[in-house]
Design a protein around this motif. Sequence first.
Motif, PDB file in Angstrom:
ATOM      1  N   TYR A  13       0.858  -1.190   0.000  1.00 59.89           N
ATOM      2  CA  TYR A  13       0.000   0.000   0.000  1.00 59.89           C
ATOM      3  C   TYR A  13       0.890   1.233   0.000  1.00 59.89           C
ATOM      4  O   TYR A  13       1.853   1.302   0.777  1.00 59.89           O
ATOM      5  CB  TYR A  13      -0.872   0.045   1.253  1.00 59.89           C
ATOM      6  CG  TYR A  13      -1.966  -1.001   1.327  1.00 59.89           C
ATOM      7  CD1 TYR A  13      -3.116  -0.889   0.556  1.00 59.89           C
ATOM      8  CD2 TYR A  13      -1.862  -2.082   2.206  1.00 59.89           C
ATOM      9  CE1 TYR A  13      -4.138  -1.825   0.647  1.00 59.89           C
ATOM     10  CE2 TYR A  13      -2.877  -3.027   2.298  1.00 59.89           C
ATOM     11  CZ  TYR A  13      -4.013  -2.896   1.516  1.00 59.89           C
ATOM     12  OH  TYR A  13      -5.016  -3.822   1.620  1.00 59.89           O
ATOM     13  N   LYS A  15       1.485   5.007   1.015  1.00 59.96           N
ATOM     14  CA  LYS A  15       0.993   5.932   2.041  1.00 59.96           C
ATOM     15  C   LYS A  15       1.405   7.336   1.635  1.00 59.96           C
ATOM     16  O   LYS A  15       2.297   7.529   0.799  1.00 59.96           O
ATOM     17  CB  LYS A  15       1.608   5.582   3.401  1.00 59.96           C
ATOM     18  CG  LYS A  15       1.377   4.142   3.814  1.00 59.96           C
ATOM     19  CD  LYS A  15       0.473   4.021   5.004  1.00 59.96           C
ATOM     20  CE  LYS A  15       1.244   4.190   6.293  1.00 59.96           C
ATOM     21  NZ  LYS A  15       0.423   3.853   7.470  1.00 59.96           N
ATOM     22  N   VAL A  21       3.624   0.367   2.664  1.00 62.55           N
ATOM     23  CA  VAL A  21       3.452  -0.676   3.676  1.00 62.55           C
ATOM     24  C   VAL A  21       3.300  -2.002   2.946  1.00 62.55           C
ATOM     25  O   VAL A  21       2.453  -2.119   2.064  1.00 62.55           O
ATOM     26  CB  VAL A  21       2.179  -0.426   4.520  1.00 62.55           C
ATOM     27  CG1 VAL A  21       1.963  -1.564   5.516  1.00 62.55           C
ATOM     28  CG2 VAL A  21       2.241   0.905   5.229  1.00 62.55           C
ATOM     29  N   ALA A  23       1.824  -5.338   2.879  1.00 60.23           N
ATOM     30  CA  ALA A  23       0.758  -6.063   3.583  1.00 60.23           C
ATOM     31  C   ALA A  23       0.860  -7.561   3.351  1.00 60.23           C
ATOM     32  O   ALA A  23       0.529  -8.354   4.227  1.00 60.23           O
ATOM     33  CB  ALA A  23      -0.611  -5.549   3.150  1.00 60.23           C
ATOM     34  N   ARG A  42      -2.723 -12.539  13.704  1.00 62.48           N
ATOM     35  CA  ARG A  42      -2.980 -11.377  14.546  1.00 62.48           C
ATOM     36  C   ARG A  42      -3.406 -10.167  13.716  1.00 62.48           C
ATOM     37  O   ARG A  42      -3.314 -10.192  12.486  1.00 62.48           O
ATOM     38  CB  ARG A  42      -1.765 -11.067  15.415  1.00 62.48           C
ATOM     39  CG  ARG A  42      -0.553 -10.595  14.640  1.00 62.48           C
ATOM     40  CD  ARG A  42       0.682 -10.592  15.513  1.00 62.48           C
ATOM     41  NE  ARG A  42       1.105 -11.967  15.795  1.00 62.48           N
ATOM     42  CZ  ARG A  42       2.186 -12.281  16.499  1.00 62.48           C
ATOM     43  NH1 ARG A  42       2.947 -11.351  17.022  1.00 62.48           N
ATOM     44  NH2 ARG A  42       2.520 -13.537  16.687  1.00 62.48           N
ATOM     45  N   SER A  43      -3.841  -9.128  14.413  1.00 58.77           N
ATOM     46  CA  SER A  43      -4.262  -7.889  13.760  1.00 58.77           C
ATOM     47  C   SER A  43      -3.103  -7.308  12.946  1.00 58.77           C
ATOM     48  O   SER A  43      -1.974  -7.268  13.427  1.00 58.77           O
ATOM     49  CB  SER A  43      -4.723  -6.914  14.842  1.00 58.77           C
ATOM     50  OG  SER A  43      -5.109  -5.715  14.261  1.00 58.77           O
ATOM     51  N   GLY A  44      -3.392  -6.895  11.719  1.00 58.84           N
ATOM     52  CA  GLY A  44      -2.368  -6.310  10.861  1.00 58.84           C
ATOM     53  C   GLY A  44      -1.563  -7.328  10.075  1.00 58.84           C
ATOM     54  O   GLY A  44      -0.670  -6.976   9.304  1.00 58.84           O
ATOM     55  N   ALA A  45      -1.874  -8.619  10.224  1.00 55.90           N
ATOM     56  CA  ALA A  45      -1.106  -9.684   9.556  1.00 55.90           C
ATOM     57  C   ALA A  45      -1.332  -9.723   8.044  1.00 55.90           C
ATOM     58  O   ALA A  45      -0.508 -10.270   7.312  1.00 55.90           O
ATOM     59  CB  ALA A  45      -1.462 -11.042  10.168  1.00 55.90           C
ATOM     60  N   GLY A  46      -2.480  -9.171   7.596  1.00 53.38           N
ATOM     61  CA  GLY A  46      -2.768  -9.159   6.162  1.00 53.38           C
ATOM     62  C   GLY A  46      -4.007  -9.949   5.762  1.00 53.38           C
ATOM     63  O   GLY A  46      -4.269 -10.138   4.573  1.00 53.38           O
ATOM     64  N   LYS A  47      -4.798 -10.374   6.754  1.00 57.20           N
ATOM     65  CA  LYS A  47      -5.965 -11.221   6.491  1.00 57.20           C
ATOM     66  C   LYS A  47      -7.001 -10.542   5.597  1.00 57.20           C
ATOM     67  O   LYS A  47      -7.471 -11.123   4.620  1.00 57.20           O
ATOM     68  CB  LYS A  47      -6.632 -11.645   7.818  1.00 57.20           C
ATOM     69  CG  LYS A  47      -5.698 -12.358   8.781  1.00 57.20           C
ATOM     70  CD  LYS A  47      -6.409 -12.750  10.065  1.00 57.20           C
ATOM     71  CE  LYS A  47      -6.931 -11.591  10.893  1.00 57.20           C
ATOM     72  NZ  LYS A  47      -5.878 -10.704  11.428  1.00 57.20           N
ATOM     73  N   SER A  48      -7.368  -9.302   5.945  1.00 57.58           N
ATOM     74  CA  SER A  48      -8.395  -8.595   5.164  1.00 57.58           C
ATOM     75  C   SER A  48      -7.908  -8.298   3.754  1.00 57.58           C
ATOM     76  O   SER A  48      -8.677  -8.389   2.794  1.00 57.58           O
ATOM     77  CB  SER A  48      -8.781  -7.270   5.829  1.00 57.58           C
ATOM     78  OG  SER A  48      -9.225  -7.499   7.122  1.00 57.58           O
ATOM     79  N   THR A  49      -6.645  -7.950   3.637  1.00 60.22           N
ATOM     80  CA  THR A  49      -6.067  -7.688   2.315  1.00 60.22           C
ATOM     81  C   THR A  49      -6.183  -8.937   1.448  1.00 60.22           C
ATOM     82  O   THR A  49      -6.616  -8.869   0.289  1.00 60.22           O
ATOM     83  CB  THR A  49      -4.591  -7.259   2.462  1.00 60.22           C
ATOM     84  OG1 THR A  49      -4.548  -6.060   3.240  1.00 60.22           O
ATOM     85  CG2 THR A  49      -3.948  -7.012   1.108  1.00 60.22           C
ATOM     86  N   ARG A  52      -9.851  -9.466   0.456  1.00 64.57           N
ATOM     87  CA  ARG A  52     -10.364  -8.459  -0.487  1.00 64.57           C
ATOM     88  C   ARG A  52      -9.784  -8.605  -1.891  1.00 64.57           C
ATOM     89  O   ARG A  52     -10.301  -8.018  -2.835  1.00 64.57           O
ATOM     90  CB  ARG A  52     -10.119  -7.043   0.055  1.00 64.57           C
ATOM     91  CG  ARG A  52     -10.949  -6.714   1.294  1.00 64.57           C
ATOM     92  CD  ARG A  52     -11.050  -5.217   1.516  1.00 64.57           C
ATOM     93  NE  ARG A  52      -9.749  -4.598   1.641  1.00 64.57           N
ATOM     94  CZ  ARG A  52      -9.161  -4.284   2.798  1.00 64.57           C
ATOM     95  NH1 ARG A  52      -9.790  -4.511   3.933  1.00 64.57           N
ATOM     96  NH2 ARG A  52      -7.966  -3.749   2.816  1.00 64.57           N
TER      97      ARG A  52
HETATM   98  P1  ADP Z   1      -5.561  -7.838   9.135  1.00 63.21           P
HETATM   99  O1  ADP Z   1      -6.854  -8.008   8.398  1.00 63.21           O
HETATM  100  O2  ADP Z   1      -4.864  -9.132   9.375  1.00 63.21           O
HETATM  101  O3  ADP Z   1      -5.718  -7.035  10.389  1.00 63.21           O
HETATM  102  P2  ADP Z   1      -4.861  -5.989   6.985  1.00 63.21           P
HETATM  103  O4  ADP Z   1      -4.896  -6.736   5.704  1.00 63.21           O
HETATM  104  O5  ADP Z   1      -6.025  -5.128   7.327  1.00 63.21           O
HETATM  105  O6  ADP Z   1      -4.559  -7.023   8.175  1.00 63.21           O
HETATM  106  O7  ADP Z   1      -3.569  -5.072   7.021  1.00 63.21           O
HETATM  107  C1  ADP Z   1      -2.244  -5.531   6.685  1.00 63.21           C
HETATM  108  C2  ADP Z   1      -1.299  -4.345   6.709  1.00 63.21           C
HETATM  109  O8  ADP Z   1      -1.637  -3.454   5.645  1.00 63.21           O
HETATM  110  C3  ADP Z   1      -1.343  -3.524   7.996  1.00 63.21           C
HETATM  111  O9  ADP Z   1      -0.051  -3.026   8.238  1.00 63.21           O
HETATM  112  C4  ADP Z   1      -2.275  -2.396   7.634  1.00 63.21           C
HETATM  113  O10 ADP Z   1      -2.007  -1.256   8.401  1.00 63.21           O
HETATM  114  C5  ADP Z   1      -1.967  -2.170   6.158  1.00 63.21           C
HETATM  115  N1  ADP Z   1      -3.130  -1.675   5.397  1.00 63.21           N
HETATM  116  C6  ADP Z   1      -4.314  -2.315   5.220  1.00 63.21           C
HETATM  117  N2  ADP Z   1      -5.134  -1.604   4.431  1.00 63.21           N
HETATM  118  C7  ADP Z   1      -4.451  -0.475   4.081  1.00 63.21           C
HETATM  119  C8  ADP Z   1      -4.730   0.662   3.274  1.00 63.21           C
HETATM  120  N3  ADP Z   1      -5.920   0.781   2.643  1.00 63.21           N
HETATM  121  N4  ADP Z   1      -3.788   1.629   3.168  1.00 63.21           N
HETATM  122  C9  ADP Z   1      -2.608   1.498   3.778  1.00 63.21           C
HETATM  123  N5  ADP Z   1      -2.279   0.452   4.544  1.00 63.21           N
HETATM  124  C10 ADP Z   1      -3.158  -0.525   4.710  1.00 63.21           C
END
Ligand code: ADP
Length: 235
Positions: A13, A15, A21, A23, A42-49, A52
Amino acid sequence: GASITFENVGKAYSKSGGTTVTALEGVSLAMEPGSITGIIGRSGAGKSTLLRMVNGIERPTTGAVLVGGQNVGAAKGSKLRAIRRDVGMIFQHFNLLASRSVAGNIALPLEIAGVPSSQIKPRVADLIERVGLSAHATRYPAELSGGQKQRVGIARALATGPKVLLSDEATSALDPETTQTVLSLLKDINRELGLTILLITHEMAVVRDIASHVAVIDGGRIVEHGETYDIFTAP
Ligand code: ADP
Ligand code: ADP
């Protein structure tokens, strides 16, 4: 169901200020049609990315994500819309429209897809019955319990007849008993419709209960992937 394949996927990503960053890095995963995979980390590991990317909300920076052999990250326009109709998604906070009834929320993806209104009503009635909300079709989200709201979310996700269902912490806002009823509905859907399910959860009990496979993600990398039984009984 459709297969889901990650081929050496990376995601960075951008910034503000020109920094990036990372991910995800070097993610390779293959999910069989009709499997249920739990993604934990854990939180921030990249699961949602990771999730999606399966419906094209995020595109990989490197590598490829394939759904039923179709390259999601490279698809545009009508091809991307077709892939999105193949991939339904449910959410922790349900994401329902407060101004629309149960039927209205479920009809929404069909309206967006341009399905003729004469076909929408019977389809919505079927979906409402499948999730056990026939007595509540004209209610509004504010009048529903959490479990009922998630049933609406599931029916809406199924509206376009997807081959894949994505779940982002869909039971995290529910009490244990309601979680069980929602999980058993998801199992029915997996069994009867053959959907491939990919779910993010922080609840190990959810993984044990429903997932055939588990992927553990840490710092944007897959650190474990295998059958749930093997992962949970590993020494
Ligand atoms: P999780 O779902 O495991 O909590 P995310 O996929 O949300 O993890 O995030 C993985 C990393 O990417 C984190 O460091 C988060 O801060 C970063 N991140 C996620 N979405 C964005 C975005 N839209 N812009 C910038 N950084 C992002
Ligand atoms: P809202 O009250 O949310 O505005 P509408 O009455 O506009 O909802 O209906 C939205 C869609 O849902 C319409 O396409 C309609 O055919 C369908 N619909 C409405 N009520 C029902 C019902 N009881 N069963 C099945 N479909 C319904």
